[in-house]
Design a protein around this motif. Structure first.
Motif, PDB file in Angstrom:
ATOM      1  N   PHE A 233      -4.705  16.501  -1.769  1.00 45.45           N
ATOM      2  CA  PHE A 233      -3.551  15.787  -2.017  1.00 45.45           C
ATOM      3  C   PHE A 233      -2.326  16.516  -1.595  1.00 45.45           C
ATOM      4  N   LEU A 234      -1.536  15.836  -0.865  1.00 44.35           N
ATOM      5  CA  LEU A 234      -0.027  16.763  -0.612  1.00 44.35           C
ATOM      6  C   LEU A 234       1.064  15.793  -1.284  1.00 44.35           C
ATOM      7  N   PHE A 235       1.141  14.494  -0.723  1.00 47.76           N
ATOM      8  CA  PHE A 235       2.188  13.625  -1.320  1.00 47.76           C
ATOM      9  C   PHE A 235       1.883  12.334  -0.881  1.00 47.76           C
ATOM     10  N   CYS A 236       2.692  11.211  -1.403  1.00 49.68           N
ATOM     11  CA  CYS A 236       2.538   9.740  -1.221  1.00 49.68           C
ATOM     12  C   CYS A 236       3.764   9.170  -0.875  1.00 49.68           C
ATOM     13  N   VAL A 237       3.913   8.183  -0.360  1.00 52.72           N
ATOM     14  CA  VAL A 237       5.231   7.352  -0.105  1.00 52.72           C
ATOM     15  C   VAL A 237       5.049   6.081  -0.639  1.00 52.72           C
ATOM     16  N   ASN A 238       5.798   5.376  -1.464  1.00 56.14           N
ATOM     17  CA  ASN A 238       5.662   4.131  -1.769  1.00 56.14           C
ATOM     18  C   ASN A 238       6.213   3.165  -0.799  1.00 56.14           C
ATOM     19  N   PRO A 239       5.680   1.724  -0.840  1.00 55.38           N
ATOM     20  CA  PRO A 239       5.970   0.750   0.110  1.00 55.38           C
ATOM     21  C   PRO A 239       7.713   0.655   0.117  1.00 55.38           C
ATOM     22  N   GLY A 240       8.199   0.730   1.113  1.00 51.23           N
ATOM     23  CA  GLY A 240       9.717   0.542   1.284  1.00 51.23           C
ATOM     24  C   GLY A 240      10.363   1.951   1.148  1.00 51.23           C
ATOM     25  N   SER A 241       9.803   2.858   0.869  1.00 50.68           N
ATOM     26  CA  SER A 241      10.544   4.317   0.592  1.00 50.68           C
ATOM     27  C   SER A 241      10.104   5.178   1.940  1.00 50.68           C
ATOM     28  N   HIS A 242      10.780   6.379   1.717  1.00 51.03           N
ATOM     29  CA  HIS A 242      10.426   7.316   2.827  1.00 51.03           C
ATOM     30  C   HIS A 242      10.932   8.570   2.313  1.00 51.03           C
ATOM     31  N   VAL A 243      10.659   9.713   2.965  1.00 50.54           N
ATOM     32  CA  VAL A 243      11.167  11.116   2.788  1.00 50.54           C
ATOM     33  C   VAL A 243      11.512  11.895   4.044  1.00 50.54           C
TER      34      VAL A 243
ATOM     35  N   ARG B 188      -3.641   3.335  -0.366  1.00 52.34           N
ATOM     36  CA  ARG B 188      -3.998   2.790  -1.603  1.00 52.34           C
ATOM     37  C   ARG B 188      -3.096   2.207  -2.041  1.00 52.34           C
ATOM     38  N   GLY B 189      -3.721   1.171  -2.977  1.00 56.67           N
ATOM     39  CA  GLY B 189      -2.879   0.107  -3.934  1.00 56.67           C
ATOM     40  C   GLY B 189      -2.122   0.907  -4.733  1.00 56.67           C
ATOM     41  N   THR B 190      -1.283   0.189  -5.650  1.00 58.66           N
ATOM     42  CA  THR B 190      -0.380   0.964  -6.515  1.00 58.66           C
ATOM     43  C   THR B 190      -1.228   1.813  -7.283  1.00 58.66           C
ATOM     44  N   THR B 191      -0.653   3.297  -7.496  1.00 56.52           N
ATOM     45  CA  THR B 191      -1.459   4.306  -8.396  1.00 56.52           C
ATOM     46  C   THR B 191      -0.319   4.653  -9.295  1.00 56.52           C
ATOM     47  N   SER B 192      -1.142   5.441 -10.199  1.00 56.30           N
ATOM     48  CA  SER B 192      -0.047   5.951 -11.239  1.00 56.30           C
ATOM     49  C   SER B 192       0.636   7.517 -10.713  1.00 56.30           C
ATOM     50  N   ILE B 193       0.236   7.913  -9.519  1.00 57.87           N
ATOM     51  CA  ILE B 193       0.688   9.156  -9.137  1.00 57.87           C
ATOM     52  C   ILE B 193       2.296   8.989  -8.395  1.00 57.87           C
ATOM     53  N   ASN B 194       3.052   9.851  -8.815  1.00 62.71           N
ATOM     54  CA  ASN B 194       4.523   9.824  -8.678  1.00 62.71           C
ATOM     55  C   ASN B 194       4.630   9.940  -7.099  1.00 62.71           C
ATOM     56  N   CYS B 195       5.355   9.016  -6.437  1.00 67.18           N
ATOM     57  CA  CYS B 195       5.366   9.303  -4.905  1.00 67.18           C
ATOM     58  C   CYS B 195       6.926   9.208  -4.488  1.00 67.18           C
ATOM     59  N   PHE B 196       7.163   9.482  -3.239  1.00 65.15           N
ATOM     60  CA  PHE B 196       8.511   9.313  -2.556  1.00 65.15           C
ATOM     61  C   PHE B 196       9.007   7.949  -2.683  1.00 65.15           C
TER      62      PHE B 196
ATOM     63  N   TYR C  96       0.864  -1.085  -0.038  1.00 67.38           N
ATOM     64  CA  TYR C  96       0.157   0.029   0.053  1.00 67.38           C
ATOM     65  C   TYR C  96       0.811   1.331   0.004  1.00 67.38           C
ATOM     66  N   GLU C  97       0.402   2.306  -0.763  1.00 69.02           N
ATOM     67  CA  GLU C  97       1.112   3.417  -0.985  1.00 69.02           C
ATOM     68  C   GLU C  97       0.524   4.548   0.473  1.00 69.02           C
ATOM     69  N   SER C  98       1.286   5.066   1.107  1.00 68.76           N
ATOM     70  CA  SER C  98       0.726   6.219   2.061  1.00 68.76           C
ATOM     71  C   SER C  98       0.553   7.509   1.031  1.00 68.76           C
ATOM     72  N   HIS C  99      -0.951   7.991   1.181  1.00 70.54           N
ATOM     73  CA  HIS C  99      -1.362   9.111   0.645  1.00 70.54           C
ATOM     74  C   HIS C  99      -1.677  10.121   1.854  1.00 70.54           C
ATOM     75  N   TYR C 100      -1.049  11.430   1.687  1.00 70.32           N
ATOM     76  CA  TYR C 100      -1.497  12.337   2.669  1.00 70.32           C
ATOM     77  C   TYR C 100      -2.170  13.365   2.135  1.00 70.32           C
ATOM     78  N   TYR C 101      -3.094  13.846   3.041  1.00 64.47           N
ATOM     79  CA  TYR C 101      -4.033  14.941   2.307  1.00 64.47           C
ATOM     80  C   TYR C 101      -4.027  16.032   3.556  1.00 64.47           C
ATOM     81  N   THR C 102      -4.768  17.252   3.070  1.00 63.81           N
ATOM     82  CA  THR C 102      -4.683  18.471   4.200  1.00 63.81           C
ATOM     83  C   THR C 102      -6.091  18.133   4.618  1.00 63.81           C
TER      84      THR C 102
END
Length: 145
Positions: A110-120, A137-145, A95-101
């Protein structure tokens, strides 16, 4: 006939060994730093030098959450709402982590997202201290960290 049976048996064993090798060689789920397996973590400041809060599922409202882990570090006990500077994703389910205001299940801002195994570690300044909710969310087409 005997040679054909042996050949089939050897071929079958080779196929099973190859399959076992593929299964044994499969990479385990990736973990982001300083975040337990299966969790999505946020940090008051940097990943290795501040308090943390861990999420296992989506959360529509950070206003009632505090940085309740590693509380002896900077930010311990502070409210998570609008205080996220870093994030890490140790999802075991991909699951991708999607953060919102926005707060609530409307998932606005929508602010940003972080892919599984990744960090910022330290978000860009324009994204720091703005997160109010998390949606997994499952895998999306959004470019995440």
């Amino acid at each position: 006939m005997r040679t054909r049976t042996r050949l089939a048996a050897v071929s079958g064993l080779a196929a099973m060994a190859a399959s076992a090798g593929l299964l044994l060689g499969a990479a385990p789920a990736s973990a982001g730093p300083n975040c337990a397996s299966g969790y999505h973590c946020v940090y008051y400041l940097g990943i290795n030098d501040s308090a943390r809060h861990s999420y296992f599922d989506s959360d529509t409202d950070f206003r009632n959450d505090t940085f309740n882990q590693l509380t002896s570090r900077t930010g311990g006990g502070q409210t998570v709402h609008n205080n996220v500077a870093s994030a890490s994703n140790s999802s075991t389910g991909g699951y991708e982590s999607h953060y919102y205001t926005g707060v609530g299940s409307d998932w606005e801002g929508f602010l940003f997202c972080v892919n599984p195994g990744s960090h910022v570690d330290y978000l860009p300044g324009s994204l720091q201290n703005r997160a109010s909710s998390l949606r997994l969310r499952g895998t999306t087409s959004i470019n995440c960290f």
